[in-house]
Design an enzyme around this catalytic site. Structure first.
Site, PDB file in Angstrom:
ATOM      1  N   THR A   1     -56.442 -15.806  29.191  1.00  0.00           N
ATOM      2  CA  THR A   1     -57.307 -16.161  28.064  1.00  0.00           C
ATOM      3  C   THR A   1     -56.890 -17.501  27.470  1.00  0.00           C
ATOM      4  O   THR A   1     -57.737 -18.341  27.130  1.00  0.00           O
ATOM      5  CB  THR A   1     -57.250 -15.064  26.985  1.00  0.00           C
ATOM      6  OG1 THR A   1     -57.542 -13.794  27.579  1.00  0.00           O
ATOM      7  CG2 THR A   1     -58.252 -15.333  25.884  1.00  0.00           C
TER       8      THR A   1
ATOM      9  N   TYR B   1     -64.142  -6.436  27.897  1.00  0.00           N
ATOM     10  CA  TYR B   1     -64.240  -7.655  28.712  1.00  0.00           C
ATOM     11  C   TYR B   1     -65.576  -7.748  29.427  1.00  0.00           C
ATOM     12  O   TYR B   1     -66.031  -8.848  29.753  1.00  0.00           O
ATOM     13  CB  TYR B   1     -63.078  -7.705  29.707  1.00  0.00           C
ATOM     14  CG  TYR B   1     -61.743  -7.796  29.010  1.00  0.00           C
ATOM     15  CD1 TYR B   1     -61.319  -8.999  28.450  1.00  0.00           C
ATOM     16  CD2 TYR B   1     -60.936  -6.670  28.857  1.00  0.00           C
ATOM     17  CE1 TYR B   1     -60.121  -9.073  27.777  1.00  0.00           C
ATOM     18  CE2 TYR B   1     -59.730  -6.747  28.184  1.00  0.00           C
ATOM     19  CZ  TYR B   1     -59.319  -7.950  27.648  1.00  0.00           C
ATOM     20  OH  TYR B   1     -58.139  -8.028  26.962  1.00  0.00           O
TER      21      TYR B   1
ATOM     22  N   TRP C   1     -68.039   6.656  17.978  1.00  0.00           N
ATOM     23  CA  TRP C   1     -68.579   6.076  19.220  1.00  0.00           C
ATOM     24  C   TRP C   1     -67.624   6.288  20.389  1.00  0.00           C
ATOM     25  O   TRP C   1     -68.035   6.221  21.548  1.00  0.00           O
ATOM     26  CB  TRP C   1     -68.883   4.590  19.018  1.00  0.00           C
ATOM     27  CG  TRP C   1     -67.684   3.680  19.073  1.00  0.00           C
ATOM     28  CD1 TRP C   1     -66.838   3.380  18.053  1.00  0.00           C
ATOM     29  CD2 TRP C   1     -67.220   2.946  20.209  1.00  0.00           C
ATOM     30  NE1 TRP C   1     -65.864   2.505  18.477  1.00  0.00           N
ATOM     31  CE2 TRP C   1     -66.074   2.217  19.801  1.00  0.00           C
ATOM     32  CE3 TRP C   1     -67.652   2.830  21.527  1.00  0.00           C
ATOM     33  CZ2 TRP C   1     -65.357   1.394  20.668  1.00  0.00           C
ATOM     34  CZ3 TRP C   1     -66.934   2.000  22.389  1.00  0.00           C
ATOM     35  CH2 TRP C   1     -65.799   1.290  21.951  1.00  0.00           C
TER      36      TRP C   1
ATOM     37  N   HIS D   1     -73.666   3.408  14.701  1.00  0.00           N
ATOM     38  CA  HIS D   1     -73.447   1.960  14.600  1.00  0.00           C
ATOM     39  C   HIS D   1     -72.664   1.448  15.807  1.00  0.00           C
ATOM     40  O   HIS D   1     -73.067   0.479  16.459  1.00  0.00           O
ATOM     41  CB  HIS D   1     -72.694   1.635  13.311  1.00  0.00           C
ATOM     42  CG  HIS D   1     -72.161   0.236  13.264  1.00  0.00           C
ATOM     43  ND1 HIS D   1     -72.964  -0.870  13.109  1.00  0.00           N
ATOM     44  CD2 HIS D   1     -70.883  -0.237  13.378  1.00  0.00           C
ATOM     45  CE1 HIS D   1     -72.221  -1.964  13.124  1.00  0.00           C
ATOM     46  NE2 HIS D   1     -70.959  -1.608  13.282  1.00  0.00           N
TER      47      HIS D   1
ATOM     48  N   LYS E   1     -58.171 -20.458  29.475  1.00  0.00           N
ATOM     49  CA  LYS E   1     -59.570 -20.795  29.212  1.00  0.00           C
ATOM     50  C   LYS E   1     -59.704 -21.591  27.916  1.00  0.00           C
ATOM     51  O   LYS E   1     -60.440 -22.579  27.855  1.00  0.00           O
ATOM     52  CB  LYS E   1     -60.418 -19.522  29.152  1.00  0.00           C
ATOM     53  CG  LYS E   1     -60.411 -18.713  30.448  1.00  0.00           C
ATOM     54  CD  LYS E   1     -61.379 -17.561  30.391  1.00  0.00           C
ATOM     55  CE  LYS E   1     -62.801 -18.046  30.445  1.00  0.00           C
ATOM     56  NZ  LYS E   1     -63.123 -18.747  31.681  1.00  0.00           N
TER      57      LYS E   1
ATOM     58  N   SER F   1     -78.179   3.352  34.312  1.00  0.00           N
ATOM     59  CA  SER F   1     -78.821   2.048  34.175  1.00  0.00           C
ATOM     60  C   SER F   1     -77.864   0.921  34.543  1.00  0.00           C
ATOM     61  O   SER F   1     -78.219   0.006  35.299  1.00  0.00           O
ATOM     62  CB  SER F   1     -79.321   1.864  32.738  1.00  0.00           C
ATOM     63  OG  SER F   1     -79.757   0.544  32.516  1.00  0.00           O
ATOM     64  N   SER F   2     -76.630   0.977  34.022  1.00  0.00           N
ATOM     65  CA  SER F   2     -75.654  -0.075  34.303  1.00  0.00           C
ATOM     66  C   SER F   2     -75.291  -0.111  35.779  1.00  0.00           C
ATOM     67  O   SER F   2     -75.072  -1.186  36.356  1.00  0.00           O
ATOM     68  CB  SER F   2     -74.395   0.148  33.459  1.00  0.00           C
ATOM     69  OG  SER F   2     -74.686   0.063  32.083  1.00  0.00           O
TER      70      SER F   2
ATOM     71  N   HIS G   1     -52.709   0.847  25.528  1.00  0.00           N
ATOM     72  CA  HIS G   1     -52.308   0.487  24.158  1.00  0.00           C
ATOM     73  C   HIS G   1     -53.203   1.156  23.126  1.00  0.00           C
ATOM     74  O   HIS G   1     -52.861   1.184  21.944  1.00  0.00           O
ATOM     75  CB  HIS G   1     -52.286  -1.038  23.975  1.00  0.00           C
ATOM     76  CG  HIS G   1     -53.626  -1.693  24.002  1.00  0.00           C
ATOM     77  ND1 HIS G   1     -54.047  -2.468  25.038  1.00  0.00           N
ATOM     78  CD2 HIS G   1     -54.646  -1.700  23.107  1.00  0.00           C
ATOM     79  CE1 HIS G   1     -55.253  -2.936  24.795  1.00  0.00           C
ATOM     80  NE2 HIS G   1     -55.654  -2.474  23.626  1.00  0.00           N
ATOM     81  N   HIS G   2     -54.348   1.702  23.554  1.00  0.00           N
ATOM     82  CA  HIS G   2     -55.172   2.489  22.633  1.00  0.00           C
ATOM     83  C   HIS G   2     -54.565   3.870  22.399  1.00  0.00           C
ATOM     84  O   HIS G   2     -55.007   4.584  21.504  1.00  0.00           O
ATOM     85  CB  HIS G   2     -56.580   2.662  23.205  1.00  0.00           C
ATOM     86  CG  HIS G   2     -57.366   1.392  23.277  1.00  0.00           C
ATOM     87  ND1 HIS G   2     -58.049   0.868  22.209  1.00  0.00           N
ATOM     88  CD2 HIS G   2     -57.572   0.531  24.306  1.00  0.00           C
ATOM     89  CE1 HIS G   2     -58.636  -0.255  22.564  1.00  0.00           C
ATOM     90  NE2 HIS G   2     -58.369  -0.483  23.830  1.00  0.00           N
TER      91      HIS G   2
ATOM     92  N   SER H   1     -68.606 -21.886  28.216  1.00  0.00           N
ATOM     93  CA  SER H   1     -68.260 -22.886  29.236  1.00  0.00           C
ATOM     94  C   SER H   1     -69.453 -23.776  29.544  1.00  0.00           C
ATOM     95  O   SER H   1     -69.322 -25.005  29.655  1.00  0.00           O
ATOM     96  CB  SER H   1     -67.776 -22.187  30.510  1.00  0.00           C
ATOM     97  OG  SER H   1     -66.606 -21.441  30.275  1.00  0.00           O
TER      98      SER H   1
ATOM     99  N   ARG I   1     -59.484   3.575   8.631  1.00  0.00           N
ATOM    100  CA  ARG I   1     -60.841   3.480   9.139  1.00  0.00           C
ATOM    101  C   ARG I   1     -61.434   4.877   9.307  1.00  0.00           C
ATOM    102  O   ARG I   1     -60.725   5.876   9.282  1.00  0.00           O
ATOM    103  CB  ARG I   1     -60.846   2.744  10.486  1.00  0.00           C
ATOM    104  CG  ARG I   1     -60.056   3.449  11.567  1.00  0.00           C
ATOM    105  CD  ARG I   1     -59.781   2.593  12.782  1.00  0.00           C
ATOM    106  NE  ARG I   1     -60.991   2.235  13.506  1.00  0.00           N
ATOM    107  CZ  ARG I   1     -61.039   2.058  14.831  1.00  0.00           C
ATOM    108  NH1 ARG I   1     -59.952   2.213  15.570  1.00  0.00           N
ATOM    109  NH2 ARG I   1     -62.159   1.718  15.417  1.00  0.00           N
TER     110      ARG I   1
ATOM    111  N   GLU J   1     -64.559  -2.422  29.202  1.00  0.00           N
ATOM    112  CA  GLU J   1     -65.886  -2.645  28.627  1.00  0.00           C
ATOM    113  C   GLU J   1     -65.861  -3.785  27.610  1.00  0.00           C
ATOM    114  O   GLU J   1     -66.845  -4.535  27.473  1.00  0.00           O
ATOM    115  CB  GLU J   1     -66.380  -1.353  27.971  1.00  0.00           C
ATOM    116  CG  GLU J   1     -67.614  -1.494  27.103  1.00  0.00           C
ATOM    117  CD  GLU J   1     -68.865  -1.839  27.888  1.00  0.00           C
ATOM    118  OE1 GLU J   1     -69.879  -2.183  27.254  1.00  0.00           O
ATOM    119  OE2 GLU J   1     -68.823  -1.768  29.124  1.00  0.00           O
TER     120      GLU J   1
ATOM    121  N   HIS K   1     -61.651  -0.119  27.522  1.00  0.00           N
ATOM    122  CA  HIS K   1     -61.046  -1.435  27.345  1.00  0.00           C
ATOM    123  C   HIS K   1     -61.630  -2.461  28.310  1.00  0.00           C
ATOM    124  O   HIS K   1     -61.949  -3.575  27.877  1.00  0.00           O
ATOM    125  CB  HIS K   1     -59.534  -1.378  27.472  1.00  0.00           C
ATOM    126  CG  HIS K   1     -58.891  -2.615  26.903  1.00  0.00           C
ATOM    127  ND1 HIS K   1     -58.703  -2.812  25.553  1.00  0.00           N
ATOM    128  CD2 HIS K   1     -58.447  -3.744  27.500  1.00  0.00           C
ATOM    129  CE1 HIS K   1     -58.167  -3.997  25.339  1.00  0.00           C
ATOM    130  NE2 HIS K   1     -58.004  -4.585  26.520  1.00  0.00           N
TER     131      HIS K   1
ATOM    132  N   ASP L   1     -85.792 -14.530  42.751  1.00  0.00           N
ATOM    133  CA  ASP L   1     -85.736 -13.314  41.935  1.00  0.00           C
ATOM    134  C   ASP L   1     -84.433 -12.610  42.255  1.00  0.00           C
ATOM    135  O   ASP L   1     -83.631 -13.096  43.069  1.00  0.00           O
ATOM    136  CB  ASP L   1     -86.937 -12.401  42.229  1.00  0.00           C
ATOM    137  CG  ASP L   1     -87.284 -11.490  41.045  1.00  0.00           C
ATOM    138  OD1 ASP L   1     -86.354 -11.045  40.360  1.00  0.00           O
ATOM    139  OD2 ASP L   1     -88.477 -11.250  40.805  1.00  0.00           O
TER     140      ASP L   1
END
Length: 755
Positions: free
Chosen positions: A518, A447, A330, A266, A521, A359-360, A492-493, A458, A640, A445, A443, A295
């Protein structure tokens, strides 16, 4: 992997030697005798009792190791593989490596070892025991001997196994494949119905071939979009099955192994196979249109970047069809991911992730080059639309962070396949290294997927408010600031992992600091609406929903930098609530807004606003019904990644891990809302399909937007612009010298580019 060694032997363990131990000598030596008995010295029985644990004594006699026994170190080692049942070590002289039992560094000083084996329910188990007898000089040579023998044990009922029950995960994904094939048949049938008399494969094949081989950014964007939408459904089905398991205490709808596989897939599917492809789809479609390019810079690389995704998805989920999908979460925490059980699902999962990294990387090269060098004349850095800016900053975050993730994946893959020891503690590895590599990517990722949603909101709010975005430059600097700070907050993780107190304090401050850009914005979005005349369309509603849910998710996230709060809330459902308020309330709501906003441009058809509003109202209410109560469950201590939970016997009971009785009601409430939220998406899918077939034709600019994508027809032609447009800025500006970034990215002399 063709160049990798087929086996690995060393004082700290042997693995992958079923075909022989060629590091010492090319063939087994008859002077070495292999034995395998019960631990008490009795002969190995021919039969076993189901699910019983047996202690075995394995070892060898003869050879240089036996001759020098007691007089030297490094006398020999062993490798034991069982086709059925579970092997385990009994002391520090043996260990599991790459799914096989072998000696440790201390066990290398022995000629016999005691191990345990838990028998299966039925069937015949074959044991392959490989040993080496060494002279202790520290180098592999022909003076060291090896030997190999095979032993068997059968169940009391005989060697035939009863037919096993079908695995639920296998059935589920087989059904998904069947539905995909039926969808293909449906497409063929639609073509047939359009022209029954003139239908032929020669007429249908070019249409399929065009989609499979196209390098047009719009077609590739559509492929990304369809693939991402498909995997959103797959990931959503897995989430609903998990919520069914958690609906009541002590439920046995899923086993713990199935639950582990479900939440692993998941998370992986939703982040890497759904959210990121959907974002890539909109980026492919909109960025070239917004900057006035025909293009992307490298169309073939763009196509290759997409087609790596289906390959990666097949690898990631290939373990499913053996009933043993990846079950490591994950995040793939070590040393769990380095352990190989009886299946290779996690190995394929890692291989698929490596393909996604490739790919990325290819997609990132394309977008950076396109945005830096193919903007329309007159479009400087500070004239780009905010969606294009968000894609650029997102790609830069990905580019800086993804090498660390790729390195970690390769190291984990090598640990599982050729028995390296990057994360193997017994061989000198460090599992915490994976946490640093993963979260240095993981982390940012967050963002990488949320920044494009910022750009979408926006664009939508500025168009809906009938005015330019308030504080454009501050919005650009806030995007860049978020991207920069994202790299110095990942710790912080890991606040509960034994990190240095000084480093924990730094990470606490930097994590709190990310709220500043943040907040800029959010206040700019509010001021944009305050100073405009807001028109409420479906895409506007989703953008407003985004503002509410993302803000709530950001506020709940401020609890985690506080070290004392993090210690209590870590690994609870409070984390799940925060994470999903940011990713679902942020990313998914932003993508829904983009679908309703740009669908007319992409298809040339208007969507039904009434169905869109119904979708929003049902989804928004049920979404909050899912994740808001999870904050309370987390405060109660619901952990969890656990496949079930239990209630306290009474109000005075304080058994660790139990929850108050009302937690059961809240879990049922969450599960019901999860099904409502999932089913609400059918309104959007039906809306898209019906609108595509018989929706009202869309004008070039249905919403009153003013960026370049609204200058083309709906849908745009190929190439998108017959003539590259020129951006004319009607505002008065003081002439300034080009800054260092502009001089570095774009030469002053445009003729030099032509050369």
């Amino acid at each position: 992997m063709l160049l990798a060694p087929s086996m690995q032997a060393r004082p700290t363990g042997i693995s992958n030697v079923e075909t022989g131990c060629s590091c010492h000598t090319g063939s087994p030596n008859s002077e070495v005798s292999v034995f395998m008995t019960l631990a008490n010295g009795s002969a190995l029985p021919e039969t076993y009792n189901a699910a019983e644990t047996y202690s075995f004594l394995v070892g060898f006699t003869g050879g240089p190791g036996d001759v020098a026994a007691g007089t030297q170190e490094n006398m020999g080692g062993f490798n034991l593989v069982a086709t059925k049942g579970t092997l385990a070590s009994t002391d520090d002289s043996s260990q599991l490596m790459a799914g096989q039992l072998t000696h440790t560094d201390s066990g290398n000083d022995q000629t016999s070892w005691t191990v345990e084996w838990t028998s299966p329910a039925s069937g015949t188990s074959s044991f392959t025991l490989t040993v080496n007898s060494v002279n202790g000089d520290g180098s592999a040579s022909a003076d060291d001997y090896w030997a190999q023998s095979t032993f068997t044990m059968s169940s009391m009922g005989g060697g035939e196994e009863p037919l096993a029950d079908a695995d639920g995960l296998v059935v589920l994904f087989s059904a998904i494949i069947l539905v995909t094939l039926l969808l293909f048949v449906a497409i063929v049938y639609v073509f047939y119905r359009m022209n029954p008399e003139g239908f032929s494969w020669s007429a249908f094949a070019p249409w399929i071939s065009e989609w499979l081989t196209s390098t047009d950014h719009k077609k590739i964007g559509t492929l990304y979009f369809v693939a991402g939408l498909f995997y959103f459904v797959v990931g959503g089905v897995l989430a609903l099955l998990m919520r069914t398991q958690l609906a009541i205490p002590g439920n046995d709808f899923l086993t713990k192994d199935e639950y582990n596989q479900f939440f692993t897939l998941h998370g992986t599917i939703m982040i890497f196979l759904a959210a990121m492809p959907m974002i890539n789809g909109f980026a492919n479609w909109i960025v070239p249109l917004q900057i006035g390019a025909k293009d992307l810079a490298f169309p073939r690389i763009n196509a290759m970047a997409f087609w790596l995704n289906p390959v990666a998805s097949v690898l990631i989920m290939s373990g499913i069809f053996s009933g043993n999908a990846a079950d490591v979460g994950w995040t793939g925490y070590q040393p769990i991911t380095g352990w190989v059980g009886t299946h290779t699902g996690a190995t394929f999962w890692i291989a698929g992730q490596i393909m996604l990294v490739a790919s990325s990387t290819l997609a990132g090269i394309n977008f950076i080059t396109t945005i830096a060098g193919m903007r329309a004349p007159g479009m400087g850095w500070m004239q780009m639309p905010l969606f294009t800016w968000s894609i650029l900053v997102s790609i830069m975050c990905l580019f800086i962070s993804i090498p660390a993730f790729g390195i970690g994946l390769i190291e984990a893959f090598l640990d599982r396949t050729v028995a390296t020891s990057f994360f193997n503690v017994s061989a000198g590895g460090d599992p915490v290294l994976w946490s640093h590599l993963f979260w240095y990517f993981g982390h940012p990722e967050v963002y990488v997927v949320i920044l494009p949603a910022f750009g979408i909101v926006s664009e939508v709010l500025a168009t809906s408010a009938r005015r330019a975005i308030f504080g454009y430059r501050s919005m650009v600097f806030a995007l860049a600031g978020i991207g920069f700070v994202s790299f110095i907050v990942y710790g912080h993780h890991m606040l509960t992992s034994g990190m240095s107190p000084a480093l924990r304090f730094v990470m606490m401050l930097t994590t709190m600091a990310v709220a500043v850009p943040t907040g800029i914005k959010i206040f700019n979005w509010l001021k944009t609406m305050h100073g405009g005349s807001l028109v409420y369309r479906t895409h506007t509603l989703w953008a407003l929903g985004f503002l509410i849910t993302f803000t709530l998710g950001g506020i709940s996230g401020m609890f985690f930098p506080a070290i004392s709060m993090n210690t209590h809330l870590h690994e609870t459902y409070f984390v799940v609530a925060h994470f999903h308020y940011v990713l679902v309330g942020g990313v998914v709501f932003g993508l829904f807004s983009a679908i309703y906003y740009w669908y007319p441009k992409m298809t040339g058809r208007m969507m039904n606003e009434r169905l869109g509003v119904i979708h929003f109202l049902i989804a928004f209410i049920s979404y909050n019904g899912i994740f808001w109560p999870m904050h309370k469950l987390g405060l109660w201590g619901m952990t969890r990644r656990h496949h079930t939970y239990f209630m306290q016997a009474n109000e005075y009971s304080d058994v660790i891990g139990t929850l108050p009785p009302e937690a059961a009601g809240w879990n049922m409430f969450i599960t019901i809302n999860a099904f409502i939220f999932g089913l609400s998406s059918l309104f959007m899918v039906i809306n898209m399909v019906v609108s595509l077939i018989k929706g009202q034709k869309a004008p070039a600019d249905p919403w009153g937007g003013w960026s370049f994508e609204w200058l083309t027809t709906s849908p745009p032609p190929t190439p998108s612009f017959d003539e590259i447009p020129t951006l004319i800025d009607a505002n008065v500006h003081e002439e300034k010298e080009p800054n260092w970034l502009m001089r570095m990215m774009v030469p002053d002399n445009h003729e030099e580019v032509a050369k």
